[in-house]
Scaffold this active site. Structure first.
Site, mmCIF file in Angstrom:
data_model
loop_
_atom_site.group_PDB
_atom_site.id
_atom_site.type_symbol
_atom_site.label_atom_id
_atom_site.label_comp_id
_atom_site.label_asym_id
_atom_site.label_seq_id
_atom_site.Cartn_x
_atom_site.Cartn_y
_atom_site.Cartn_z
ATOM 1 N N LYS A 1 -11.208 -43.341 23.382
ATOM 2 C CA LYS A 1 -11.678 -42.699 21.155
ATOM 3 C C LYS A 1 -9.874 -42.474 21.021
ATOM 4 O O LYS A 1 -8.528 -41.348 22.270
ATOM 5 C CB LYS A 1 -12.826 -42.253 21.434
ATOM 6 N N TYR B 1 13.773 -19.665 12.510
ATOM 7 C CA TYR B 1 12.806 -19.124 10.667
ATOM 8 C C TYR B 1 12.716 -17.847 11.875
ATOM 9 O O TYR B 1 12.379 -17.808 12.813
ATOM 10 C CB TYR B 1 11.633 -19.811 10.482
ATOM 11 N N MET C 1 9.438 -27.818 11.656
ATOM 12 C CA MET C 1 8.939 -29.845 11.792
ATOM 13 C C MET C 1 9.022 -29.677 12.838
ATOM 14 O O MET C 1 8.642 -30.437 13.044
ATOM 15 C CB MET C 1 8.520 -29.580 10.093
HETATM 16 C C1 LIG Z 1 -20.083 -39.179 24.282
HETATM 17 C C2 LIG Z 1 -18.979 -38.653 25.051
HETATM 18 N N1 LIG Z 1 -18.351 -38.849 26.288
HETATM 19 C C3 LIG Z 1 -17.538 -38.674 27.100
HETATM 20 C C4 LIG Z 1 -16.508 -38.110 26.825
HETATM 21 C C5 LIG Z 1 -15.564 -38.028 27.754
HETATM 22 O O1 LIG Z 1 -14.647 -35.912 28.228
HETATM 23 P P1 LIG Z 1 -13.745 -35.883 28.832
HETATM 24 O O2 LIG Z 1 -13.287 -36.340 28.027
HETATM 25 O O3 LIG Z 1 -13.873 -34.366 28.516
HETATM 26 O O4 LIG Z 1 -13.718 -36.793 30.071
HETATM 27 C C6 LIG Z 1 -16.629 -37.607 25.633
HETATM 28 C C7 LIG Z 1 -15.461 -36.391 24.644
HETATM 29 O O5 LIG Z 1 -15.219 -35.552 24.386
HETATM 30 C C8 LIG Z 1 -17.213 -37.658 24.864
HETATM 31 O O6 LIG Z 1 -18.142 -37.453 23.056
#
Ligand SMILES: Cc1ncc(COP(=O)(O)O)c(C=O)c1O
Length: 394
Positions: free
Chosen positions: A45, A283, A331
């Site tokens: 993800k 800055y 930035m």
């Molecule tokens: C449902 C779920 N499973 C697994 C993970 C993986 O977690 P980690 O990156 O701490 O291994 C996440 C990440 O937040 C998650 O939301």
């Protein structure tokens, strides 16, 4: 080495170098913790925690990952567009807007509420797709997503009623304190024993619960423990995220289980200024020279993901040495104190600067930057922005 540059920023030499061989190495390190057939679903993800989801997905499949996990339906669609055809679990909710895309792309919904089942039923009726594979997520204490444990009988009834259209392949939960698993793992143990009862009600499906820290800290202990109900000893599946990207998921070096950091961020000096004692930098000013100094400008700023909270705190690497970042991070740029390095051998524009990763014997980790910036390594890695071209080592 290939240079993606699909973000359009292909002139600049500030790059995030992603070592896909290390992705494979890290996946195998998790796989080595558990018996062969155990469910392992590495999380890709958030653009694979900022590393580039399609490239990381390919490396993970190559290393043997049967499943991949994303948060958003859109992230699943991106993987499909990139050519991935394997099982992809979507942990975020399917709603009326996204359920159709979920089914069309043959993504696996991890369902955590009744309205998601309704959305899927409507989408399934409209599309007439074949039997849908589902996972159910249960809330065992994080209070974020998930059915409540008492909903098990109702869910089982639903499965019987809908058996023609849906097949339950897995049940899961999510730990909120995976690295509390020292001797007394009070939160995770409570969650896992609650989950064990739920899992016992679904005897024929995959059960998964362990994020990276849970995997390294709990898995072994759980398998050996006599205090854990037999039902919980059914191999618990892993869903490692941060560890796949080489960040230490535990509390000490043992937790590294051979994991190696995957992302390096590299850039170069674009400008040099010789300033007098008492002159200011950046800055504010928040830094004033205490001696005549040589200041180097690095073309990387908070819009690239180098957090402003690092101002006057972080080090970078040059010639295998640690160099101090000075003044407020801007930035697009920040400055570094090159006085000592320049005295040894004059620094030239174009010399390499490493912001994250290894150079010589030195290393700057996402953990180090996170601690200095008062955040977590997840935010450092996902925060490297799309202005930074990704380069892949295969
Ligand atoms: C449902 C779920 N499973 C697994 C993970 C993986 O977690 P980690 O990156 O701490 O291994 C996440 C990440 O937040 C998650 O939301």
């Amino acid at each position: 080495m290939t240079n993606r540059a699909s973000n359009g920023f292909h002139y600049r030499r500030s790059v995030a170098e992603i070592d896909l061989r290390r992705i494979e190495n890290n996946y195998r390190a998790f796989a080595a913790l558990v018996p062969e057939a155990t469910f392992i679903c590495p999380m890709v993800k958030a653009n694979a925690y900022g590393h580039g989801d399609n490239e990381v997905a390919k490396a993970l499949r190559h290393a043997g990952a049967k499943y991949l996990g994303v948060a958003l339906v859109e992230e699943g669609e991106t993987l499909r567009r990139g050519g991935d055809r394997g099982p992809v679990l979507v942990f975020g909710p399917a709603d009326m807007g996204s359920a159709e895309a979920m089914l069309r792309e043959n993504l696996t919904p991890v369902v955590s509420a009744w309205d998601q089942l309704e959305a899927l039923e409507i989408a399934h009726a409209e599309l007439g797709t074949s039997r849908v594979s589902l996972h159910f997520e249960f809330n065992t204490g994080m209070n974020r997503l998930g059915f409540e444990p008492h909903e098990v009988p109702k869910l089982k009834e639903w499965l019987v009623k809908m058996a023609k259209a849906y097949r339950l392949d897995g049940v899961c939960t999510h730990l909120f304190s995976g690295n509390d698993a020292g001797e007394a793992s009070k939160y995770s143990d409570a969650q896992l024993s609650c989950f064990a009862e739920i899992a016992a009600s679904f005897p024929d499906v995959i059960v998964h619960a362990l994020n990276s820290s849970g995997s390294v800290n709990i898995w072994k202990r759980l398998q050996d423990s006599k205090n854990v109900p037999a039902s919980a000893r059914k191999p618990l599946g892993l869903r490692p995220g941060i560890g796949i990207y080489g960040v230490n998921p535990g509390n000490d070096e043992n937790a590294m289980i051979g994991l190696k950091p995957v992302m390096s961020v590299k850039t170069h000096i674009i400008s040099l200024h010789r300033i007098a004692k008492g002159d200011n930098v950046s800055y504010g000013p928040s830094w004033t020279a205490e001696r005549d100094s040589v200041v180097g400008t690095v073309p990387f700023g908070y819009a690239d993901g180098y957090r402003r909270a690092l101002s006057n705190k972080a080090d970078v690497l040059m010639r295998g040495r640690r160099i101090k970042q000075i003044g407020t991070v801007c930035m697009d740029y920040f400055m570094i104190d090159l006085t000592d390095l320049d005295a040894e051998k004059p620094v030239k524009s174009g010399e390499e600067v490493v912001l994250l990763g290894e150079q010589g014997r030195e290393q700057i980790t996402a953990d180090e930057l996170a601690q200095l910036a008062g955040t977590i390594p997840y935010e450092i890695l996902t925060g490297i922005s799309d202005r930074v071209t990704k380069t892949y080592l295969k």
